[in-house]
Design an enzyme around this catalytic site. Structure first.
Site, mmCIF file in Angstrom:
data_model
loop_
_atom_site.group_PDB
_atom_site.id
_atom_site.type_symbol
_atom_site.label_atom_id
_atom_site.label_comp_id
_atom_site.label_asym_id
_atom_site.label_seq_id
_atom_site.Cartn_x
_atom_site.Cartn_y
_atom_site.Cartn_z
ATOM 1 N N ASP A 10 -29.221 -36.918 44.813
ATOM 2 C CA ASP A 10 -28.045 -36.053 44.935
ATOM 3 C C ASP A 10 -28.528 -34.616 45.035
ATOM 4 O O ASP A 10 -29.493 -34.216 44.362
ATOM 5 C CB ASP A 10 -27.108 -36.201 43.744
ATOM 6 C CG ASP A 10 -25.808 -35.421 43.964
ATOM 7 O OD1 ASP A 10 -24.944 -35.935 44.696
ATOM 8 O OD2 ASP A 10 -25.693 -34.299 43.442
ATOM 9 N N HIS A 50 -20.783 -32.870 39.306
ATOM 10 C CA HIS A 50 -21.244 -31.930 40.340
ATOM 11 C C HIS A 50 -22.551 -31.253 39.966
ATOM 12 O O HIS A 50 -22.814 -30.124 40.407
ATOM 13 C CB HIS A 50 -20.170 -30.882 40.653
ATOM 14 C CG HIS A 50 -18.919 -31.468 41.238
ATOM 15 N ND1 HIS A 50 -18.855 -32.013 42.491
ATOM 16 C CD2 HIS A 50 -17.671 -31.606 40.693
ATOM 17 C CE1 HIS A 50 -17.626 -32.465 42.722
ATOM 18 N NE2 HIS A 50 -16.888 -32.229 41.647
#
Length: 542
Positions: free
Chosen positions: A25, A165
């Site tokens: 990610d 996030h």
């Protein structure tokens, strides 16, 4: 020197529990790989569902981080001010991921960002394909979830890591989601790395769950049968790898016909074959037997036609018929794929030999007014007595002889085509070309069929060293074969065509035959030359 890129193209047949995945990610300054920069890299390496390593690094993007990104991720200019740039982070990241399969949620985003940076720094791109958990979720858990966002899937699989996030937390959640998806995917037949790549690449999803019907099929050559709820055969096909080929139908074929086929499919069977030829023949036999609704050839054999000439008639003429009876004393040419193809060959013969074309029944003493063809010299007009049965019989015998030794017949048509082209009558020349092609192809097929069927018990050896046996042109399977005939019946024409085509493509070595393989010498070269020429003319070559 930069470490070698991670390896994403391992042996496709490897079981998924033996594959090392690197779940990645990224956090960035925006959505464009060309204009934006990476601010954080997180990765989790997993094998067999177990985490075997993690990687996390903040990255100084060397550009200002937009406020909305800071609000979303909590990463601002101050946080990354003392962190290394991406060119210092990439070597360690790639070394961490070496030998693993790249995985990410919405993988195109992360994959593109990393590749853009690699190219910018003059390094090779990451090899694909990447595995996208969002796309995989559409195959495996849709429509059990309202959407395939990472947060939604994390809640669905009750992951311990919570997406927030930030790169590492999101990578950890994605790794747990991947494990859940692979567990569910195993029930759908996603068992190997190749299965996984195909499932992720699949475009369609309405019938993907039916892919489990292929689990029992072997990785072997043979014929497969799609069956409906009433056990009726819907489609028959052949493949060198039954399981892989059948699964490919569920990986997103855009044709509506395939979507309709899968909607009706209730089960899938297979017949394992020992050779490519055996699969070709078994396929033709099953299509003939079941006439599947989704096979283009399922009922086309019913449209096959023959040219027939009956010498027993007083004034024989060429007729287009739907069936042929071997041994009835008639001369046949065919079968042709359709009546229109048979008509082209008929017109080719009538272009050279002035047989009568009228459909009225004629006895020896029958008389009626001639048609315009008689005045044009294109019919000998037995209808008004211009020719007697004996002289007409000579014409018929000439035609029958020409079917065996067609050099003069084909040469006359070839000269006619060239003459029309020389006069720039190209439309007429094109019609003669089409007639010539239909006739030459039929003559070539007939010659091959005659020696295949006439060989009796025939044994040939293919390129793999296997011996294949025939009786009367029919492949022996399970020690059983129903001999073919010449002319071949319509319902078995595709079977004979499969053998003929295989022989022409593979040139097998003959081991034994009941009768010598024989083909007339006269006309063979002419047929081959004509076939080559008319095909070249049809493609616009000289």
């Amino acid at each position: 020197m930069l470490a070698a890129p991670i390896q994403t193209t391992l042996e496709l047949g490897i079981p998924l529990h033996q594959v090392t995945f690197c779940v990645v990610d990224l956090e960035t300054t925006g959505g464009s790989p060309a204009d934006c920069r990476i601010t954080e890299v997180g990765a989790v390496k997993v094998l067999g569902g177990e985490r075997i390593g993690t990687f996390q690094a903040l990255v100084n993007p060397q550009v200002a981080i937009p406020p909305f990104i800071t609000h979303l991720t909590g990463i601002d200019d101050r946080v990354v001010a003392a962190e290394p740039p991406i060119e210092e982070v990439l070597p360690a990241f790639l070394e961490f991921c070496r030998g693993a399969v790249f995985v990410a949620h919405n993988a195109r985003f992360d994959f593109s960002f990393l590749n853009v940076n690699l190219v910018r720094l003059d390094y090779d791109r990451l090899p694909g394909p990447a595995v996208c958990t969002a796309r995989l979720a559409r195959r495996v858990v849709w429509p059990d979830v309202p959407n395939v966002r990472l947060q939604t899937l994390a809640r669905y699989f009750r992951t311990r890591a919570v997406p927030n996030h930030r790169a590492l937390a999101d990578a950890e959640a994605c790794a747990e989601v991947l494990h859940g998806l692979l567990e569910l995917g195993g029930r759908l037949g996603i068992l190997t790395l190749g299965d996984l790549h195909e499932a992720v690449r699949a475009r369609g999803r309405p019938h993907f769950g039916k892919i489990r019907m292929a689990d029992h099929l072997p990785h072997a050559p043979g014929v497969y049968l799609f069956r409906g709820r009433d056990d009726r055969v819907l489609y028959v096909g052949k493949s060198k790898d039954l399981r892989a080929r059948v699964k490919s139908y569920f990986y997103g074929d855009e044709r509506k016909k395939i979507d309709d086929l899968l909607a009706e499919t209730a089960s899938i069977d297979s017949v394992t074959c020992g050779s490519e030829l055996e699969a070709l023949v078994v396929e033709a036999r099953l299509i003939r037997r079941h006439e599947p609704k989704y096979n283009r050839r399922g009922k086309t054999w019913r449209r096959y036609a023959y040219l027939k000439l009956d010498p027993a008639e007083a004034f024989p003429r060429l007729k287009i018929v739907r069936s042929a009876t071997p041994g009835d004393g008639c001369a046949y040419l065919g079968p042709f794929g359709s009546s229109s193809a048979a008509r082209l060959a008929e017109e080719a013969l009538e272009e050279v030999l002035p047989l009568r074309r009228c459909t009225k029944a004629m006895g020896v003493r029958t008389r009626f007014a001639p048609c315009a063809l008689a005045d044009m010299g294109r019919c000998v007009a037995p209808c008004d007595g211009r020719v007697d049965p004996e002289r007409y019989g000579e014409l018929v015998r000439r035609l029958v002889s020409s079917l065996t030794s067609p050099g003069g017949l084909l040469g006359a048509l070839e000269r006619r085509m060239a003459h029309l082209a020389g006069q720039e009558r190209f439309e007429e020349a094109g019609l003669v070309r089409d007639r010539l092609r239909a006739l030459a192809d039929a003559l070539a097929r007939g010659r091959t069929d005659a020696w295949l069927v006439g060989a009796g018990a025939l044994a040939v050896r293919d390129g793999a060293g296997s011996t294949i046996r025939f009786v009367g042109g029919a492949l022996i399977r399970d020690d059983v074969a129903e001999p073919l005939s010449v002319p071949c019946s319509r319902d078995r024409a595709d079977e004979l065509a499969a053998v003929r085509g295989w022989m022409r493509a593979n040139h097998p070595r003959v081991e034994s035959c009941g009768r010598p393989l024989a083909e007339p010498v006269d006309g063979g070269a002419a047929i081959a030359r004509i076939q080559a020429r008319v095909r070249a003319a049809g493609e616009g070559r000289t």
